[in-house]
Design an enzyme around this catalytic site. Sequence first.
Site, mmCIF file in Angstrom:
data_model
loop_
_atom_site.group_PDB
_atom_site.id
_atom_site.type_symbol
_atom_site.label_atom_id
_atom_site.label_comp_id
_atom_site.label_asym_id
_atom_site.label_seq_id
_atom_site.Cartn_x
_atom_site.Cartn_y
_atom_site.Cartn_z
ATOM 1 N N ASP A 17 0.836 -1.207 0.000
ATOM 2 C CA ASP A 17 0.000 0.000 0.000
ATOM 3 C C ASP A 17 0.875 1.264 0.000
ATOM 4 O O ASP A 17 0.681 2.170 -0.803
ATOM 5 C CB ASP A 17 -0.919 0.004 1.234
ATOM 6 C CG ASP A 17 -1.660 -1.310 1.381
ATOM 7 O OD1 ASP A 17 -2.598 -1.538 0.615
ATOM 8 O OD2 ASP A 17 -1.259 -2.135 2.237
ATOM 9 N N GLN A 257 13.765 1.139 -1.414
ATOM 10 C CA GLN A 257 12.872 1.009 -2.571
ATOM 11 C C GLN A 257 13.504 1.606 -3.827
ATOM 12 O O GLN A 257 13.334 1.083 -4.929
ATOM 13 C CB GLN A 257 11.514 1.671 -2.283
ATOM 14 C CG GLN A 257 10.451 1.216 -3.261
ATOM 15 C CD GLN A 257 9.208 2.091 -3.226
ATOM 16 O OE1 GLN A 257 9.289 3.298 -3.127
ATOM 17 N NE2 GLN A 257 8.048 1.462 -3.327
ATOM 18 N N ARG A 273 5.948 -10.598 -5.461
ATOM 19 C CA ARG A 273 4.657 -10.854 -4.816
ATOM 20 C C ARG A 273 3.791 -9.588 -4.858
ATOM 21 O O ARG A 273 4.241 -8.530 -5.310
ATOM 22 C CB ARG A 273 4.884 -11.304 -3.377
ATOM 23 C CG ARG A 273 5.327 -10.196 -2.456
ATOM 24 C CD ARG A 273 5.604 -10.692 -1.045
ATOM 25 N NE ARG A 273 5.515 -9.601 -0.089
ATOM 26 C CZ ARG A 273 5.897 -9.665 1.177
ATOM 27 N NH1 ARG A 273 6.422 -10.768 1.655
ATOM 28 N NH2 ARG A 273 5.752 -8.628 1.979
ATOM 29 N N GLU A 275 1.721 -6.428 -5.303
ATOM 30 C CA GLU A 275 1.400 -5.555 -6.434
ATOM 31 C C GLU A 275 2.616 -4.765 -6.931
ATOM 32 O O GLU A 275 2.950 -4.789 -8.107
ATOM 33 C CB GLU A 275 0.286 -4.581 -6.010
ATOM 34 C CG GLU A 275 -0.126 -3.661 -7.129
ATOM 35 C CD GLU A 275 -1.492 -3.016 -6.936
ATOM 36 O OE1 GLU A 275 -2.392 -3.652 -6.354
ATOM 37 O OE2 GLU A 275 -1.651 -1.872 -7.382
ATOM 38 N N ASP A 276 3.289 -4.087 -5.998
ATOM 39 C CA ASP A 276 4.348 -3.197 -6.472
ATOM 40 C C ASP A 276 5.551 -3.959 -7.031
ATOM 41 O O ASP A 276 6.024 -3.655 -8.142
ATOM 42 C CB ASP A 276 4.797 -2.258 -5.346
ATOM 43 C CG ASP A 276 5.698 -1.168 -5.877
ATOM 44 O OD1 ASP A 276 5.292 -0.472 -6.819
ATOM 45 O OD2 ASP A 276 6.838 -1.041 -5.383
#
Length: 379
Positions: A17, A257, A273, A275-276
């Site tokens: 998220d 990131q 895994r 979404e991102d």
Amino acid sequence: MRVTWDIFCRVIDNFGDIGVTWRLAKQLQDEHHFTVRLWVDNLSAFQAICPAVKVDIEQQLIAGVEVRWWRDTPGAIAQSSCADVVIEAFACQLPDAYLSLMKAKQRVLWLNLEYLTAESWAAGCHALPSMQGGGLQKYFFFPGFTEDTGGLLREAKLLERRATFLSSEHWRQDFLASIGVCPQAGERLISLFAYANQALPSWLDALSKDSVRNRLLILQGPLQQSTAAWLGRDCLEVGQCYQQGRLTVQVLPYIRQENFDQLLWSCDVNVVRGEDSFVRAQWAGKTLLWHIYPQQDNAHLVKLEAFFALYSNLLGDEARNALRQLWFAWNNQQDMAAAWQGFIQHEKALQNHADYWLEQQKKQADLATKLACFYQNWL
Ligand code: TRH
């Protein structure tokens, strides 16, 4: 006056998220020159992917984005102003105090950013409005893989940066050395970022008996413990290499990131895994194995099936079957021995296909650009 955007993010679990909303906030600010505020309820999760974040601080400026601590006490929100565009990420439910500001302002574009899915209904629902209380309309924005969706997150310079990185083996070696990885010539390099999975031991067995040497780079997550058990150890130390047959296992430190893409670019196969990381692996153009976020009643398998159908559409039958076996054995937590053998036989074709998929996907405008256009058309 710059147009203002507020993005609200509730961290449900893990990093997806915040991972998605943080990328989006930066891109809207950097490339589209909006003034962006990101409201996050869990600054510790944010700090894990972006060390510049300080926890327990109401307001901080990071990479040009104003980061606000979203707390359920209405004070700070009630005293702030309503932006021109409001993104409610993943149906996170805007706070009442903020809804009051929106009702008072009235002229505000309200968007719900949905989770990514390749299911065909998503394109049908993309950008549809729904009337809410107080005379406000909310639009449902669906990211996706086809023109009739909201697209995928992709920074303007991403593929150029990737091409430069891949243009010289130096960049790859330097990056890998910076995270403590020194692969040997001829090794297959695999990144592993996945949920707990009972299929893991059988896959590790297969990797250790493979005809080529494999180096498995395990990202921080639940698989370290099961890998330790497979190696007959209590735990694994970050950075340490463990050898079993033709498999070397190494646990990576937490990767920022902003460096995550370089890791994916450096590997031959990426297990990702959620979404991102799943989207970043597609932009890496390397063979991917997706561990989809498990949902109740196996709803995730429908999503997996939909993406598989789209992704594998133009693959030859045999390579397609091999990929299918691999993805479904992994996601159904079944024995991986036969699936891995099948994959190896079609590895080259699957790698070519990953390149092809990237080339196709990049023709589509990215999510931030589609959002900015949607706003322009709405005005
Ligand atoms: O962490 P995820 O499983 O996240 C999500 C959430 O669980 C969410 O609730 C769920 O709905 C969604 O999946 C489908 O996986 P994801 O989406 O890949 O996000 C991981 C992020 O963490 C991504 O931005 C990359 C980042 N990351 C790093 O930057 N460095 C690391 O070392 C690791 C392990 C992750």
